[in-house]
Design a protein around this motif. Structure first.
Motif, PDB file in Angstrom:
ATOM      1  N   HIS A   1       0.830  -1.219   0.000  1.00  0.00           N
ATOM      2  CA  HIS A   1       0.000   0.000   0.000  1.00  0.00           C
ATOM      3  C   HIS A   1       0.862   1.267   0.000  1.00  0.00           C
ATOM      4  O   HIS A   1       2.022   1.242   0.374  1.00  0.00           O
ATOM      5  CB  HIS A   1      -0.865   0.059   1.279  1.00  0.00           C
TER       6      HIS A   1
ATOM      7  N   ASN B   1     -14.864   2.031   5.259  1.00  0.00           N
ATOM      8  CA  ASN B   1     -13.563   1.660   4.703  1.00  0.00           C
ATOM      9  C   ASN B   1     -12.716   2.923   4.491  1.00  0.00           C
ATOM     10  O   ASN B   1     -13.120   3.839   3.777  1.00  0.00           O
ATOM     11  CB  ASN B   1     -13.776   0.943   3.354  1.00  0.00           C
TER      12      ASN B   1
ATOM     13  N   PHE C   1      -8.841   7.361  -0.602  1.00  0.00           N
ATOM     14  CA  PHE C   1      -8.100   7.106  -1.849  1.00  0.00           C
ATOM     15  C   PHE C   1      -8.925   7.586  -3.047  1.00  0.00           C
ATOM     16  O   PHE C   1      -8.422   8.312  -3.914  1.00  0.00           O
ATOM     17  CB  PHE C   1      -7.808   5.608  -1.936  1.00  0.00           C
TER      18      PHE C   1
HETATM   19  C1  LIG Z   1      -7.312   1.637  -1.399  1.00  0.00           C
HETATM   20  C2  LIG Z   1      -6.050   1.118  -2.083  1.00  0.00           C
HETATM   21  C3  LIG Z   1      -6.432   0.436  -3.402  1.00  0.00           C
HETATM   22  C4  LIG Z   1      -5.132   2.285  -2.385  1.00  0.00           C
HETATM   23  O1  LIG Z   1      -3.983   1.803  -3.042  1.00  0.00           O
HETATM   24  P1  LIG Z   1      -2.530   2.364  -2.685  1.00  0.00           P
HETATM   25  O2  LIG Z   1      -1.558   1.694  -3.581  1.00  0.00           O
HETATM   26  O3  LIG Z   1      -2.327   2.223  -1.230  1.00  0.00           O
HETATM   27  O4  LIG Z   1      -2.695   3.890  -3.082  1.00  0.00           O
HETATM   28  P2  LIG Z   1      -1.605   4.851  -3.826  1.00  0.00           P
HETATM   29  O5  LIG Z   1      -0.295   4.671  -3.163  1.00  0.00           O
HETATM   30  O6  LIG Z   1      -1.661   4.620  -5.288  1.00  0.00           O
HETATM   31  O7  LIG Z   1      -2.182   6.277  -3.461  1.00  0.00           O
HETATM   32  C5  LIG Z   1      -2.561   7.274  -4.388  1.00  0.00           C
HETATM   33  C6  LIG Z   1      -2.877   8.523  -3.600  1.00  0.00           C
HETATM   34  O8  LIG Z   1      -3.987   8.264  -2.727  1.00  0.00           O
HETATM   35  C7  LIG Z   1      -3.602   8.497  -1.375  1.00  0.00           C
HETATM   36  N1  LIG Z   1      -4.231   7.468  -0.555  1.00  0.00           N
HETATM   37  C8  LIG Z   1      -4.073   6.131  -0.617  1.00  0.00           C
HETATM   38  N2  LIG Z   1      -4.840   5.502   0.286  1.00  0.00           N
HETATM   39  C9  LIG Z   1      -5.494   6.499   0.956  1.00  0.00           C
HETATM   40  C10 LIG Z   1      -6.442   6.513   2.021  1.00  0.00           C
HETATM   41  N3  LIG Z   1      -6.877   5.368   2.579  1.00  0.00           N
HETATM   42  N4  LIG Z   1      -6.904   7.715   2.456  1.00  0.00           N
HETATM   43  C11 LIG Z   1      -6.484   8.879   1.892  1.00  0.00           C
HETATM   44  N5  LIG Z   1      -5.600   8.926   0.859  1.00  0.00           N
HETATM   45  C12 LIG Z   1      -5.117   7.745   0.415  1.00  0.00           C
HETATM   46  C13 LIG Z   1      -2.098   8.356  -1.356  1.00  0.00           C
HETATM   47  O9  LIG Z   1      -1.529   9.050  -0.262  1.00  0.00           O
HETATM   48  C14 LIG Z   1      -1.730   8.959  -2.684  1.00  0.00           C
HETATM   49  O10 LIG Z   1      -1.781  10.371  -2.601  1.00  0.00           O
HETATM   50  P3  LIG Z   1      -0.687  11.329  -3.342  1.00  0.00           P
HETATM   51  O11 LIG Z   1      -1.179  11.420  -4.731  1.00  0.00           O
HETATM   52  O12 LIG Z   1      -0.772  12.592  -2.589  1.00  0.00           O
HETATM   53  O13 LIG Z   1       0.630  10.634  -3.259  1.00  0.00           O
HETATM   54  C15 LIG Z   1      -5.286   0.123  -1.169  1.00  0.00           C
HETATM   55  O14 LIG Z   1      -4.978   0.774   0.034  1.00  0.00           O
HETATM   56  C16 LIG Z   1      -6.040  -1.151  -0.864  1.00  0.00           C
HETATM   57  O15 LIG Z   1      -5.961  -2.128  -1.607  1.00  0.00           O
HETATM   58  N6  LIG Z   1      -6.755  -1.160   0.270  1.00  0.00           N
HETATM   59  C17 LIG Z   1      -7.411  -2.371   0.759  1.00  0.00           C
HETATM   60  C18 LIG Z   1      -8.522  -2.842  -0.143  1.00  0.00           C
HETATM   61  C19 LIG Z   1      -9.638  -1.825  -0.310  1.00  0.00           C
HETATM   62  O16 LIG Z   1     -10.121  -1.220   0.619  1.00  0.00           O
HETATM   63  N7  LIG Z   1     -10.061  -1.690  -1.580  1.00  0.00           N
HETATM   64  C20 LIG Z   1     -11.164  -0.839  -1.951  1.00  0.00           C
HETATM   65  C21 LIG Z   1     -12.441  -1.594  -1.865  1.00  0.00           C
HETATM   66  S1  LIG Z   1     -13.822  -0.612  -2.436  1.00  0.00           S
END
Ligand SMILES: CC(C)(COP(=O)(O)OP(=O)(O)OC[C@H]1O[C@@H](n2cnc3c(N)ncnc32)[C@H](O)[C@@H]1OP(=O)(O)O)[C@@H](O)C(=O)NCCC(=O)NCCS
Length: 185
Positions: free
Chosen positions: A112, A144, A149
């Motif tokens: 992540h 969630n 994100f």
């Molecule tokens: C949600 C998820 C897909 C995000 O993927 P990630 O690889 O961690 O996100 P990234 O690193 O690409 O982040 C992109 C941007 O979003 C931000 N971001 C990521 N997760 C965040 C969160 N939970 N809250 C706020 N901002 C978030 C990052 O800081 C980044 O910001 P920037 O552009 O300022 O650098 C991942 O955390 C995940 O798989 N979570 C568990 C499964 C889940 O909940 N899926 C969604 C089901 S509907």
């Protein structure tokens, strides 16, 4: 003090279209990420009964059938190992006002916050555009933290609705991107 290293600090991330050979690794990520994400949100019984084998069968069905609603998917690989996936297509609800939907995106916790999610959503958006879609929505459980994100990627809060999971009533929130040409907004 020992420092915890993350997957992508050590390995290169690659995004590619999923094939039926990815069914088992996608199912593994799916189940592990559900347990990592939803403990305390979704009833324990649901999480304890998740089965990688059952998920694999579902993924074999959808990935091997080009007409299946859940056929289109991308995987994120770290040094050849699947650490995340996203799938997308036409919305299940026909009156949503959106012609594309991000059905699911799951990444292992160790990968992540290193840009993998953004890369997978970009790939899904390009995939939707290639299929002729112009807009996209996504459903996320209200509790969630991933909502942040979607907001970061420009998703606009649309509405919410109840959903029953494992006999418990939860709330789901929809986010939308009305014009994929302007993604991430
Ligand atoms: C949600 C998820 C897909 C995000 O993927 P990630 O690889 O961690 O996100 P990234 O690193 O690409 O982040 C992109 C941007 O979003 C931000 N971001 C990521 N997760 C965040 C969160 N939970 N809250 C706020 N901002 C978030 C990052 O800081 C980044 O910001 P920037 O552009 O300022 O650098 C991942 O955390 C995940 O798989 N979570 C568990 C499964 C889940 O909940 N899926 C969604 C089901 S509907």
């Amino acid at each position: 003090m020992a420092r915890t290293s993350s997957i992508s600090e050590l390995l290169m991330i690659a995004i590619r279209k999923a094939t039926v050979e990815d069914a088992s690794p996608i199912a593994t990520v799916h189940v592990v990420a559900w347990k990592e994400t939803y403990r305390g949100i979704v009833p324990d019984e649901v999480l304890n009964n998740l089965s990688i084998q059952r998920r694999t069968e579902q993924w074999v069905n959808s990935l091997s059938d080009t007409t299946h609603a859940y056929h289109h998917a991308f995987v994120a690989e770290a040094d050849g190992q699947v650490v995340g996936f996203a799938n997308f297509g036409s919305p299940q609800e026909k009156d949503s006002g959106f012609d594309g939907e991000l059905f699911a995106i799951y990444i292992l916790h160790a990968a992540h916050k290193q840009g993998v999610g953004r890369m997978l959503v970009n790939a899904a958006v390009n995939g939707l555009r290639e299929e002729g879609h112009t807009s996209m929505m996504v459903w996320v459980l209200k509790d969630n933290p991933a909502r942040g994100f979607y907001e970061r990627l420009g998703g606009v809060y649309l509405y919410e609705k109840p959903i029953e999971i494992g006999g418990e009533k939860l709330m789901e929130v929809a986010y939308g991107w009305r014009n994929l040409d302007k993604f991430p907004a």
